[in-house]
Design a protein around this motif. Sequence first.
Motif, PDB file in Angstrom:
ATOM      1  N   LYS A 129       0.785  -1.231   0.000  1.00 35.22           N
ATOM      2  CA  LYS A 129       0.000   0.000   0.000  1.00 35.22           C
ATOM      3  C   LYS A 129       0.820   1.286   0.000  1.00 35.22           C
ATOM      4  CE  LYS A 129      -4.168  -1.678  -0.068  1.00 35.22           C
ATOM      5  NZ  LYS A 129      -5.070  -1.402  -1.223  1.00 35.22           N
ATOM      6  N   PRO A 130       2.061   1.313   0.517  1.00 31.45           N
ATOM      7  CA  PRO A 130       2.801   2.581   0.524  1.00 31.45           C
ATOM      8  C   PRO A 130       2.948   3.168  -0.871  1.00 31.45           C
ATOM      9  CG  PRO A 130       3.886   0.974   1.918  1.00 31.45           C
ATOM     10  CD  PRO A 130       2.809   0.240   1.196  1.00 31.45           C
ATOM     11  N   ARG A 144      16.607  -3.142   4.846  1.00 32.66           N
ATOM     12  CA  ARG A 144      16.171  -1.759   5.035  1.00 32.66           C
ATOM     13  C   ARG A 144      15.889  -1.117   3.686  1.00 32.66           C
ATOM     14  NH1 ARG A 144      15.687  -3.500   9.393  1.00 32.66           N
ATOM     15  NH2 ARG A 144      16.602  -2.764  11.373  1.00 32.66           N
ATOM     16  N   ILE A 145      14.863  -0.282   3.653  1.00 31.71           N
ATOM     17  CA  ILE A 145      14.491   0.490   2.467  1.00 31.71           C
ATOM     18  C   ILE A 145      14.539   1.963   2.840  1.00 31.71           C
ATOM     19  CG2 ILE A 145      12.712   0.944   0.744  1.00 31.71           C
ATOM     20  CD1 ILE A 145      11.676  -1.871   1.147  1.00 31.71           C
ATOM     21  N   PHE A 146      15.237   2.763   2.049  1.00 27.62           N
ATOM     22  CA  PHE A 146      15.406   4.189   2.318  1.00 27.62           C
ATOM     23  C   PHE A 146      14.657   4.984   1.249  1.00 27.62           C
ATOM     24  CE2 PHE A 146      18.933   1.864   4.019  1.00 27.62           C
ATOM     25  CZ  PHE A 146      19.213   2.452   5.241  1.00 27.62           C
ATOM     26  N   VAL A 147      13.807   5.899   1.719  1.00 22.97           N
ATOM     27  CA  VAL A 147      12.966   6.696   0.830  1.00 22.97           C
ATOM     28  C   VAL A 147      13.269   8.166   1.091  1.00 22.97           C
ATOM     29  CG1 VAL A 147      10.615   7.199   0.087  1.00 22.97           C
ATOM     30  CG2 VAL A 147      11.190   4.910   0.915  1.00 22.97           C
ATOM     31  N   VAL A 148      13.698   8.873   0.037  1.00 21.96           N
ATOM     32  CA  VAL A 148      14.009  10.302   0.130  1.00 21.96           C
ATOM     33  C   VAL A 148      12.832  11.082  -0.449  1.00 21.96           C
ATOM     34  CG1 VAL A 148      15.602  12.125  -0.519  1.00 21.96           C
ATOM     35  CG2 VAL A 148      16.463   9.798  -0.132  1.00 21.96           C
ATOM     36  N   SER A 149      12.249  11.937   0.385  1.00 25.41           N
ATOM     37  CA  SER A 149      11.138  12.786  -0.057  1.00 25.41           C
ATOM     38  C   SER A 149      11.108  14.033   0.817  1.00 25.41           C
ATOM     39  CB  SER A 149       9.798  12.036   0.041  1.00 25.41           C
ATOM     40  OG  SER A 149       9.552  11.604   1.359  1.00 25.41           O
ATOM     41  N   LEU A 156      12.633   2.200   6.354  1.00 20.37           N
ATOM     42  CA  LEU A 156      11.600   1.177   6.507  1.00 20.37           C
ATOM     43  C   LEU A 156      12.246  -0.193   6.573  1.00 20.37           C
ATOM     44  CD1 LEU A 156      10.442   3.457   4.193  1.00 20.37           C
ATOM     45  CD2 LEU A 156       8.342   2.271   4.871  1.00 20.37           C
ATOM     46  N   GLU A 157      11.517  -1.130   7.163  1.00 16.13           N
ATOM     47  CA  GLU A 157      12.015  -2.490   7.336  1.00 16.13           C
ATOM     48  C   GLU A 157      11.222  -3.464   6.480  1.00 16.13           C
ATOM     49  OE1 GLU A 157      12.978  -5.710  10.914  1.00 16.13           O
ATOM     50  OE2 GLU A 157      11.486  -4.139  11.208  1.00 16.13           O
ATOM     51  N   GLN A 158      11.933  -4.334   5.758  1.00 16.06           N
ATOM     52  CA  GLN A 158      11.326  -5.454   5.038  1.00 16.06           C
ATOM     53  C   GLN A 158      11.570  -6.702   5.876  1.00 16.06           C
ATOM     54  OE1 GLN A 158       9.469  -7.682   3.391  1.00 16.06           O
ATOM     55  NE2 GLN A 158       9.789  -6.677   1.399  1.00 16.06           N
ATOM     56  N   LEU A 170       7.507   1.443   8.657  1.00 12.61           N
ATOM     57  CA  LEU A 170       8.392   2.548   8.977  1.00 12.61           C
ATOM     58  C   LEU A 170       8.959   2.361  10.373  1.00 12.61           C
ATOM     59  CD1 LEU A 170       9.530   5.368   8.218  1.00 12.61           C
ATOM     60  CD2 LEU A 170       7.464   6.346   9.268  1.00 12.61           C
ATOM     61  N   ILE A 171      10.310   2.454  10.479  1.00 19.60           N
ATOM     62  CA  ILE A 171      10.932   2.249  11.781  1.00 19.60           C
ATOM     63  C   ILE A 171      11.644   3.498  12.284  1.00 19.60           C
ATOM     64  CG2 ILE A 171      11.212  -0.229  11.448  1.00 19.60           C
ATOM     65  CD1 ILE A 171      14.124   0.285  10.730  1.00 19.60           C
ATOM     66  N   ALA A 172      12.070   4.394  11.395  1.00 23.42           N
ATOM     67  CA  ALA A 172      12.813   5.569  11.863  1.00 23.42           C
ATOM     68  C   ALA A 172      12.949   6.569  10.726  1.00 23.42           C
ATOM     69  CB  ALA A 172      14.185   5.170  12.391  1.00 23.42           C
ATOM     70  N   THR A 173      13.476   7.746  11.075  1.00 23.14           N
ATOM     71  CA  THR A 173      13.796   8.809  10.114  1.00 23.14           C
ATOM     72  C   THR A 173      15.193   9.309  10.420  1.00 23.14           C
ATOM     73  OG1 THR A 173      11.473   9.455   9.922  1.00 23.14           O
ATOM     74  CG2 THR A 173      13.118  11.051   9.221  1.00 23.14           C
TER      75      THR A 173
END
Length: 452
Positions: A129-130, A144-149, A156-158, A170-173
């Motif tokens: 859904k994200p 880990r998945i890193f999203v820049v916005s 985020l964690e897989q 989502l686990i952290a920023t």
Amino acid sequence: MRAAWAACVGSLIASAAIAPQAITPSTAHAADEACTSSVGTYVLRPSGSSNAAKKRTLAKYMDWGPKGSESSFFDTEFTAQIAAASKLFTAPNGLIYEISSSDRDAPLKSYKDNTATGGALLTPVKSYKPNWAGAKRVWSNGKRIFVVSDDTVNVLEQSAPATGDGTISLIATLPRSSRLTEIITAQDVWMVGSVIYTLSTDGAIAHRTYLETKDSAGTIKPTLGATVTDKTGLSGVTQAWSPGPGVINTLSTTDDPDTTGRISKSTTDPFTTINDEVTVGVLGDVMAAPASCLADADPNIVPHFGTRRERPADRAGNNRPRHTATVEHGHGKVHAGQRTARRRPGGHRHRCRRRRRQRQCLRSEGARAEQGDHHRRRHLVGDASASPPRGCAHGHGRQPWRIEPQRHHDRDHHLRRPRPRHRRPGRRTAAPAHGPAGREQRGRDRCGGGDR
């Protein structure tokens, strides 16, 4: 004394709980045999059309011998179609994620590359859904998945990094800092294990370590280590990636179609170029599925994808020298399961084929004789202006009419009909002496019998 020891142990446990720890690679290796000597690399080629809605092609390449100076980069010819508005990012274990802006129900999809086992390049695994359609950049190391916005990097964690069918949460920023700004403003970003690499707009490659700590409540606190510059002054480099630890590939583009899309290979610690031109002509967005461990390629194995093939041996028993030109893109390619040598057909096959054509020629010659005796007579008397009988010339078996030297000053008729064999006295035969049937029988006698 026991109480003091217990207090010391308790303090050590508490300090270990908050000590920074690097995220380990998504796939661990216990021995050298778990390392790989070929890494799958994906190229999202441009559509080449002014139509913005035209689909693009995702092609799979193999980086053979990725840590050596004689590495090869060849096309496996496995492709898949990608929507024009979609974005892709890869992860270890052959995982490919698609960010779709047109599919509202499933804006994020995970796929598995099953070409190594005979499957499809994009085998659907799960939909999420994200919605990251507005993200500036997304990369992953598997776990880990890193999203820049909007100048923010979310982590985020897989939960299933090996299969891609887990949950993404989502686990952290990442906190704002100058090190984070280097990542946000970089031209290209990729990750191997816990190390994040960047390619700046001025041609500099640097790396830093991603660290995570947990507080007493179990909350993850991510941080970035000090930035280490690997190389500066790279000219014309537009993309970079790593097939595994200690190796960096760069892609350079120029205005010359003969040199654009050039891939160069370098090693780290220190940064050293080991192959300035692995191949040329690679155009598009390059994404790799990095391995956790790289091994040297066996020089006795032909670069391939699929079934393992050893190099053919010569008469002395030694392996033949390596032909690197056969795996360069644009100068010949080694495809999946393709043999590098062709077997020369045996001569007995050609002899059998000639005999079969000869028998067919004789049968067709008799049938054509019934259709027009005048046309056939022109060939029998040797009319040079007439073409030879169909199927009996131009190498299709032995010709029933042989070419002989000129005799008795017969200059106008150089094609002479072989003299027919006369019947022996007292020999009985069902074939008449004249007519098409007799001519067919005599032709069989000259060629050694019937359909033998």
